[in-house]
Design a protein around this motif. Structure first.
Motif, mmCIF file in Angstrom:
data_model
loop_
_atom_site.group_PDB
_atom_site.id
_atom_site.type_symbol
_atom_site.label_atom_id
_atom_site.label_comp_id
_atom_site.label_asym_id
_atom_site.label_seq_id
_atom_site.Cartn_x
_atom_site.Cartn_y
_atom_site.Cartn_z
ATOM 1 N N UNK A 66 -7.814 -5.347 -7.318
ATOM 2 C CA UNK A 66 -7.130 -4.749 -6.171
ATOM 3 C C UNK A 66 -7.258 -3.238 -6.252
ATOM 4 N N UNK A 67 -7.247 -2.545 -5.111
ATOM 5 C CA UNK A 67 -7.355 -1.088 -5.141
ATOM 6 C C UNK A 67 -6.089 -0.455 -5.731
ATOM 7 N N UNK A 68 -6.238 0.754 -6.253
ATOM 8 C CA UNK A 68 -5.134 1.580 -6.783
ATOM 9 C C UNK A 68 -4.605 1.062 -8.120
ATOM 10 N N UNK A 69 -4.223 -0.213 -8.174
ATOM 11 C CA UNK A 69 -3.680 -0.777 -9.409
ATOM 12 C C UNK A 69 -4.121 -2.227 -9.511
ATOM 13 N N UNK A 70 -4.924 -2.557 -10.520
ATOM 14 C CA UNK A 70 -5.427 -3.925 -10.656
ATOM 15 C C UNK A 70 -4.367 -4.825 -11.272
ATOM 16 N N UNK A 71 -4.624 -6.128 -11.187
ATOM 17 C CA UNK A 71 -3.700 -7.070 -11.806
ATOM 18 C C UNK A 71 -3.605 -6.883 -13.310
ATOM 19 N N UNK A 72 -4.747 -6.616 -13.959
ATOM 20 C CA UNK A 72 -4.748 -6.403 -15.406
ATOM 21 C C UNK A 72 -3.988 -5.141 -15.781
ATOM 22 N N UNK A 73 -4.003 -4.143 -14.922
ATOM 23 C CA UNK A 73 -3.242 -2.915 -15.176
ATOM 24 C C UNK A 73 -1.760 -3.102 -14.898
ATOM 25 N N UNK A 74 -1.438 -3.995 -13.975
ATOM 26 C CA UNK A 74 -0.033 -4.224 -13.621
ATOM 27 C C UNK A 74 0.731 -4.942 -14.729
ATOM 28 N N UNK A 75 0.103 -5.927 -15.354
ATOM 29 C CA UNK A 75 0.829 -6.784 -16.299
ATOM 30 C C UNK A 75 1.555 -5.998 -17.386
ATOM 31 N N UNK A 76 0.916 -5.018 -18.059
ATOM 32 C CA UNK A 76 1.644 -4.292 -19.110
ATOM 33 C C UNK A 76 2.788 -3.433 -18.587
ATOM 34 N N UNK A 77 2.831 -3.173 -17.275
ATOM 35 C CA UNK A 77 3.878 -2.338 -16.691
ATOM 36 C C UNK A 77 5.119 -3.133 -16.298
ATOM 37 N N UNK A 78 5.039 -4.451 -16.345
ATOM 38 C CA UNK A 78 6.154 -5.275 -15.903
ATOM 39 C C UNK A 78 7.358 -5.084 -16.814
ATOM 40 N N UNK A 79 8.576 -5.037 -16.243
ATOM 41 C CA UNK A 79 9.767 -4.842 -17.071
ATOM 42 C C UNK A 79 10.065 -6.063 -17.914
ATOM 43 N N UNK A 80 10.844 -5.862 -18.954
ATOM 44 C CA UNK A 80 11.216 -6.949 -19.859
ATOM 45 C C UNK A 80 12.603 -7.461 -19.518
ATOM 46 N N UNK A 81 12.815 -8.777 -19.496
ATOM 47 C CA UNK A 81 11.823 -9.835 -19.695
ATOM 48 C C UNK A 81 10.953 -10.002 -18.454
#
Length: 251
Positions: A66-81
């Motif tokens: 995806x443009x701007x932010x890929x799915x692989x880049x998004x995953x590590x940014x997700x909040x915990x849990x």
């Protein structure tokens, strides 16, 4: 007594291709165990939604490219849990990257409904395990002859394992999970280090670093802000050093 039906998993579709979103929306509508919260064309909007959603999002069906932010880049940014993530892409060569991110599953377009259901089942199982561990990560072992006060049951994969915390050298943060390390084994448990620190009932376990809790009874030596525990070395974080050394001298 009738068994209560689990609440549907709250899910979000994220894909910049409208046709792909419509396909997944249709599959979700056919699946009683899922509730569609949003269908978004942008990973940044998805991140904002996951951070603020109440109740939390359970599953993300996430496109990789995806443009701007890929799915692989998004995953590590997700909040915990973090929600469980099912990656959806046209390129199977991303499978290795998906495995390293510890996502629930990986679907290749065009997605068939039968394969989609398998991913839903896997994501649902993992989500229920995580939520159960967060609610009750460690429970006292049932009283029995010879059982010790240092025994706890911890949830490892899909089962409860009795663990003597006298044997635990240290606990290491691993994203939304934690790793309990003994001299002979390592156990992955579905709880963050912060949550585990708050609920662990033993006073001899101390936070020494943003990524480590140590069993002070198993410290062999301290040198140059490094702790030796058996064959392992654990660093002491700068912000923890003064308080920890004061506590250590008072033990």
């Amino acid at each position: 007594m009738p068994t209560s039906t689990p609440s549907p998993l709250r899910c979000v579709v994220v894909d910049d291709n409208e046709i792909n979103r419509l396909t997944l929306e249709h599959y979700i509508s056919l699946t009683d165990s899922l509730e569609l919260v949003a269908s978004l064309p942008d990973a940044r909007a998805a991140l904002n939604l996951v951070r603020t959603a109440e109740p939390p999002i359970d599953v993300l069906f996430l496109d990789i490219e995806m443009p701007h932010l890929s799915g692989l880049e998004l995953v590590p940014l997700l909040p915990s849990p973090a929600p469980e993530v099912v990656l959806v892409t046209s390129h199977p060569n991303f499978a290795v990257d998906a495995f390293e991110l510890r996502v629930a599953d990986y679907l290749v377009k065009p997605v068939e409904y039968g394969r989609f259901l398998k991913a839903v089942e896997r994501a649902g199982t993992q989500r229920r395990n995580v939520l159960a561990a967060l609610r009750s990560p460690a429970e006292p072992a049932p009283s029995a002859e010879g059982s010790a006060d240092t025994d706890l049951f911890v949830k490892v994969n899909n089962k409860l394992v009795r663990l003597d915390f006298n044997d635990v050298l240290f606990i290491e943060a691993m994203s939304t999970y934690s790793m309990l390390v003994t001299e002979r084994q390592k156990h992955i448990v579905y709880i963050t280090l912060k949550a585990l620190e708050e609920r662990l009932p033993f006073a001899n376990f101390r936070r020494v670093h943003r990524s480590y809790i140590v069993n002070t009874r198993r410290i062999d030596s301290v040198q140059d802000n490094m702790l030796q525990l058996g064959s392992y070395e654990v660093p002491i974080g700068k912000s923890y050093a003064e308080d920890f050394m004061r506590q250590l001298r008072g033990l």
